[in-house]
Enzyme design. Structure first.
Site, short mmCIF file in Angstrom:
data_model
loop_
_atom_site.label_atom_id
_atom_site.label_comp_id
_atom_site.label_asym_id
_atom_site.label_seq_id
_atom_site.Cartn_x
_atom_site.Cartn_y
_atom_site.Cartn_z
N GLU A 80 0.83 -1.20 0.00
CA GLU A 80 0.00 0.00 0.00
C GLU A 80 0.87 1.26 0.00
O GLU A 80 0.58 2.23 -0.70
CB GLU A 80 -0.92 0.02 1.23
CG GLU A 80 -1.84 -1.18 1.34
CD GLU A 80 -1.26 -2.33 2.16
OE1 GLU A 80 -2.05 -3.08 2.74
OE2 GLU A 80 -0.01 -2.48 2.23
N CYS A 109 -0.27 1.57 7.32
CA CYS A 109 -0.78 1.80 5.96
C CYS A 109 -2.15 2.48 5.99
O CYS A 109 -2.44 3.34 5.16
CB CYS A 109 -0.85 0.49 5.18
SG CYS A 109 0.77 -0.15 4.77
#
Length: 158
Positions: A80, A109
């Protein structure tokens, strides 16, 4: 043959992206999509130009660190993170986009995705992270799971 849904399509692309991962513990892929167009992809692994875990080993594995703990001991970036970084590197806004990923994002993330303006997260495999769940709820982020057979990740039949 029935046409795949966009959720399945983009999750399968995230799974393919995960095949580039150099992590010894878990292969994760991510795709950022806006208005049905791919903006960026990312997979977990060491920063550009640095040796991969396949070459130098895994400090987390050597020290017996459990998943979800001591992220600072990992030389790699999460999928991510790399997807958001790639978009920024190329000057592409991800504001109001969707994130498709093979694994539910961790709390680190999740914070990045919230600040990047991601509005919805679609994932394949769950990841236990109580803080991430709290942050997603508080931010009002949409999140849902899609079932696809993984071809490339740790749970695949490779």
């Amino acid at each position: 043959m029935a046409r795949k849904s966009k959720d399945v399509y983009f999750c399968e692309i995230a799974d393919l992206v995960s095949s580039r991962s150099t992590c010894l513990r878990n292969q994760v892929g991510a795709v950022i999509v806006k208005e049905s167009q791919i903006l960026s992809t990312g997979y977990n692994g060491a920063p550009k130009g640095l040796r991969h875990c396949e070459e130098v080993g895994c400090m987390r594995e050597e020290r017996g660190v459990k998943p979800g703990e001591r992220h600072e001991l990992c030389r790699g970036l999460h999928a991510e993170q790399n997807a958001v970084i790639q978009a920024a590197y190329h000057g592409v806004s991800v504001n109001s986009a969707m994130m498709f990923c093979t694994t539910q994002p961790c709390s680190i993330c999740t914070k990045i995705l919230i600040n990047a303006g991601i509005k919805e997260i679609v994932y394949v495999e769950p990841y236990e992270d109580e803080l991430a769940a709290q942050l997603i709820d508080e931010a009002g982020l949409k999140m849902r799971q899609v079932e696809i057979p993984r071809k490339y990740g740790r749970n695949s039949s490779k």
